[in-house]
Motif scaffolding. Structure first.
Motif, mmCIF file in Angstrom:
data_model
loop_
_atom_site.group_PDB
_atom_site.id
_atom_site.type_symbol
_atom_site.label_atom_id
_atom_site.label_comp_id
_atom_site.label_asym_id
_atom_site.label_seq_id
_atom_site.Cartn_x
_atom_site.Cartn_y
_atom_site.Cartn_z
ATOM 1 N N THR A 141 46.062 32.011 5.020
ATOM 2 C CA THR A 141 45.591 31.905 3.637
ATOM 3 C C THR A 141 44.366 31.003 3.578
ATOM 4 O O THR A 141 43.915 30.496 4.616
ATOM 5 C CB THR A 141 46.721 31.405 2.706
ATOM 6 N N LYS A 142 43.818 30.823 2.370
ATOM 7 C CA LYS A 142 42.522 30.151 2.237
ATOM 8 C C LYS A 142 42.513 29.222 1.025
ATOM 9 O O LYS A 142 43.122 29.528 0.007
ATOM 10 C CB LYS A 142 41.398 31.182 2.077
ATOM 11 N N PHE A 143 41.764 28.138 1.170
ATOM 12 C CA PHE A 143 41.557 27.188 0.079
ATOM 13 C C PHE A 143 40.059 27.094 -0.199
ATOM 14 O O PHE A 143 39.240 27.587 0.574
ATOM 15 C CB PHE A 143 42.087 25.801 0.476
ATOM 16 N N MET A 181 47.250 29.752 9.856
ATOM 17 C CA MET A 181 45.819 29.468 9.849
ATOM 18 C C MET A 181 45.365 29.288 8.407
ATOM 19 O O MET A 181 45.626 30.129 7.560
ATOM 20 C CB MET A 181 45.001 30.562 10.547
ATOM 21 N N PHE A 182 44.673 28.178 8.169
ATOM 22 C CA PHE A 182 44.212 27.807 6.836
ATOM 23 C C PHE A 182 42.689 27.822 6.859
ATOM 24 O O PHE A 182 42.059 27.015 7.535
ATOM 25 C CB PHE A 182 44.737 26.410 6.501
ATOM 26 N N THR A 199 40.229 16.547 7.546
ATOM 27 C CA THR A 199 41.451 16.767 6.781
ATOM 28 C C THR A 199 42.327 17.818 7.450
ATOM 29 O O THR A 199 43.556 17.648 7.554
ATOM 30 C CB THR A 199 41.113 17.209 5.344
ATOM 31 N N LEU A 200 41.700 18.894 7.907
ATOM 32 C CA LEU A 200 42.471 19.928 8.603
ATOM 33 C C LEU A 200 43.035 19.400 9.917
ATOM 34 O O LEU A 200 44.165 19.748 10.309
ATOM 35 C CB LEU A 200 41.607 21.160 8.838
ATOM 36 N N LYS A 201 42.281 18.551 10.578
ATOM 37 C CA LYS A 201 42.772 17.950 11.818
ATOM 38 C C LYS A 201 44.039 17.156 11.555
ATOM 39 O O LYS A 201 45.019 17.230 12.317
ATOM 40 C CB LYS A 201 41.693 17.051 12.419
ATOM 41 N N ASP A 202 44.066 16.417 10.454
ATOM 42 C CA ASP A 202 45.254 15.648 10.093
ATOM 43 C C ASP A 202 46.420 16.564 9.728
ATOM 44 O O ASP A 202 47.573 16.299 10.116
ATOM 45 C CB ASP A 202 44.936 14.719 8.912
ATOM 46 N N TRP A 212 42.922 26.438 12.017
ATOM 47 C CA TRP A 212 42.086 26.518 10.827
ATOM 48 C C TRP A 212 40.847 27.342 11.098
ATOM 49 O O TRP A 212 40.456 27.585 12.247
ATOM 50 C CB TRP A 212 41.735 25.129 10.299
ATOM 51 N N GLY A 213 40.223 27.801 9.999
ATOM 52 C CA GLY A 213 39.021 28.610 10.104
ATOM 53 C C GLY A 213 38.125 28.387 8.894
ATOM 54 O O GLY A 213 38.466 27.645 7.976
#
Length: 390
Positions: A141-143, A181-182, A199-202, A212-213
């Motif tokens: 999904t995606k933000f 995967m975000f 932030t994604l790393k955390d 992540w992508g």
């Protein structure tokens, strides 16, 4: 090794279904697009693999990303968006769920949605339909697009606190405890990409996100983000009528850094499948094609010459125009995984049937040259939507 359909008089999507009604076995032949790995195994949220139930079909797998960012998925994914958003009329929820289950049964392990689709109801559909398959399939999904009280504002918000909030909300809607995967859906000019990546790393360290992508970003942004937290995939529009990622360095940097690539709208929002033409009427309240310059009657009339090329070429190999569009992407790189969407079982089978064909480099080059010789009429986005693309 591969049985090619002969004497197909007209390779439209509908005629293909009639011509192949008795040839399901031929389409189940092991594909030669990649080295085949049975879909009796699917990547789980923690990177391990789980056994698939007996009767699940086998299709090719591919790997997005490398090293710690590697993510194994089916060679073709499934874009869920059109089941609730931007694609005119769609079946009721029960029918959509049934189709998503059929995709799982056929070996699809990658499903794509986003917060903005609906907004929210596309994630809810994916969660209801696929939540029971946790450990067998992966729903990405995606933000990024701001959603307030269930409505899109048109703004971007990728501030760390917002990403975290969206992550928690998506986990609930998707009925899972980890997002495979975000993606950042669109670049936020007000938030440094380094903050987004950190932030994604955390979130990955905390076990809430696996990979992540990013979507529709340029090569420089990809490098900056990847240096902070390795990217698994870039998602951008890419198909025979839109090849900008070949020219702007995005595919080159993915190749260099070992990042996968996920083309969205791999059939140009259905156009390359041959079912849309200048007389097609889109549902204004729920179809963004009404707003796209490439989908005016005049543009579709001019661009249909490209579909004609695909249809003529397909008659030589027993392939439909949709299968040629998908096959062209698959042969470009082994780390490219298209995500076509559909609301019809017949089209799902047709799309997956692409994996039963193996054409040579010379044949693909001939097709590409014939299509390239025809100028594309109309921009892919209007001015407002284009502003959101980096």
């Amino acid at each position: 090794m591969y049985n090619k359909l002969k004497n197909v008089s007209k390779c439209s999507r509908r005629s293909f279904l009639k011509a192949t009604a008795a040839m399901g076995a031929a389409l189940a032949v092991g594909p030669a697009v990649d080295k085949v790995e049975a879909a009796s195994r699917a990547v789980t949220a923690n990177g391990r693999k789980a056994n698939m139930p007996e009767g699940t079909k086998s299709i090719a797998h591919r790997t997005l990303g490398t090293g710690t960012a590697a993510f194994e998925v089916s060679a073709l994914g499934f874009g869920v968006m059109g089941m609730t958003y931007n694609r005119s009329q769609h079946p009721d929820k029960k029918q959509c769920i049934r189709l998503l289950h059929e995709a799982v049964d056929r070996g699809v392990t990658l499903f794509d949605t986003a917060i903005i689709y609906g907004p929210l109801n596309n994630e809810e559909l994916a969660g209801e339909a696929l939540g029971e398959f946790r450990g067998r399939v992966n729903v990405t999904t995606k933000f990024g697009h701001e959603v307030v009280d269930g409505k899109a504002t048109g703004r971007q918000d990728s501030r760390p606190a917002t990403i975290r909030r969206y992550c928690e909300e998506s986990l609930k809607r998707l009925r899972t405890d980890v997002i495979p995967m975000f993606y950042q859906h669109r670049f936020d000019r007000n938030t440094p990409v380094e903050e987004v990546a950190a932030t994604l790393k955390d979130l990955i360290k905390e076990g809430k996100v696996l990979h992540w992508g990013m979507c529709e970003v340029n090569a420089e942004t990809i490098r900056k983000a990847h240096a902070i937290c390795p990217l698994t995939a870039i998602q951008s529009e890419y198909h025979l009528m839109h090849r900008e990622v070949e020219r702007n360095g995005v595919l080159d940097v993915c190749r260099e850094l070992g990042i996968g690539f996920v083309p969205y709208s791999p059939m140009n929002r259905g156009f390359l499948g041959g079912d849309l033409n200048e007389y097609t009427v889109f549902d204004a309240p729920n179809d963004n094609r009404n707003t796209l310059p490439r989908f005016t009657p005049e543009a579709m009339r001019a661009n249909y010459r490209i579909v004609n090329v695909l249809q003529r070429f397909g008659r030589e190999y027993g392939m439909t125009s949709a299968q040629l569009a998908l096959g062209w992407l698959l042969q470009k790189e082994p780390w490219i995984v298209p995500i076509p969407g559909t609301t019809k079982l017949a089209h799902l089978d047709e799309n997956l049937g692409t994996l039963a064909f193996a054409l040579g480099k010379d044949e693909w080059k001939r097709l590409e040259d014939e299509v390239t010789a025809i100028p594309v009429t109309g921009d892919r986005y209007n001015a407002e939507q284009q502003k959101q693309v980096q």
